[in-house]
Design a protein around this motif. Structure first.
Motif, PDB file in Angstrom:
ATOM      1  N   GLU A 173      -0.711  -1.829  -2.901  1.00 13.74           N
ATOM      2  CA  GLU A 173      -0.577  -3.289  -2.917  1.00 13.74           C
ATOM      3  C   GLU A 173      -1.778  -3.966  -3.564  1.00 13.74           C
ATOM      4  O   GLU A 173      -1.646  -5.031  -4.159  1.00 13.74           O
ATOM      5  N   GLU A 203       6.500   0.494  -9.074  1.00 13.36           N
ATOM      6  CA  GLU A 203       6.651  -0.840  -8.511  1.00 13.36           C
ATOM      7  C   GLU A 203       6.697  -0.862  -6.993  1.00 13.36           C
ATOM      8  O   GLU A 203       6.331  -1.852  -6.387  1.00 13.36           O
ATOM      9  N   THR A 204       7.166   0.198  -6.397  1.00 11.02           N
ATOM     10  CA  THR A 204       7.345   0.183  -4.948  1.00 11.02           C
ATOM     11  C   THR A 204       6.640   1.375  -4.313  1.00 11.02           C
ATOM     12  O   THR A 204       6.441   2.407  -4.940  1.00 11.02           O
ATOM     13  N   GLN A 236      11.493   7.264   1.705  1.00 17.94           N
ATOM     14  CA  GLN A 236      12.213   6.908   0.482  1.00 17.94           C
ATOM     15  C   GLN A 236      13.620   7.501   0.495  1.00 17.94           C
ATOM     16  O   GLN A 236      14.414   7.244  -0.401  1.00 17.94           O
TER      17      GLN A 236
END
Length: 147
Positions: free
Chosen positions: A22, A32-33, A95
């Motif tokens: 982050e 992105e994640t 995930q």
């Protein structure tokens, strides 16, 4: 190996990796994640941290092809985790549907269903962009250690 200690360290590492992601401190491996796409890097960071802390013997990054679910088609999804002395440490398990964010313990049915494709000594030394990997690992290490 004390599973309680490994569990506590793994939880700190997961929080540290998420915070570093982050904060943009894992830019050498930009996705992105989190945790999506981080499994290999996360496994290597776990291996390096555990080795640096003197926990367990030889830590390996294990990788494999996950089974397809239901009527899925297309390429298999791959996954990687850290493993030492029969103990799996997976800080990116969530995930995958139905998995909690952190798994520490002996192989369960989900891992047994994965076709293992590799196992090598894990750590940060094998990255092509080694300096960036070291800096990212150091950021995670400091966060996990509370430094």
């Amino acid at each position: 190996m004390d599973l309680g200690e490994v569990q506590a360290i793994a939880a700190r590492l997961r929080r540290a990796m998420k915070a570093a992601h982050e904060a943009g401190e894992l830019a050498f491996f930009a996705t992105e994640t989190f945790p999506g796409g981080y499994c290999c890097v996360a496994a290597d960071f776990v291996c390096q941290y555990m080795r640096d802390a003197g926990i367990g013997g030889a830590w390996h990054r294990v990788s494999g092809d996950c089974p397809r679910r239901g009527t899925e088609s297309g390429p298999l999804q791959t996954h990687a985790w850290a493993e030492c002395e029969g103990v799996i440490v997976d800080v990116t398990a969530d995930q995958f549907p139905g998995r909690s964010p952190l798994f520490v313990g002996p192989e369960d049915a989900w891992y047994r269903a994965i076709t293992r494709t590799g196992s090598e000594v894990g750590g940060i030394s094998g990255y092509l962009d080694a300096e960036d990997a070291r800096e990212a690992y150091e950021a995670v290490r400091q966060r996990a250690s509370g430094a």
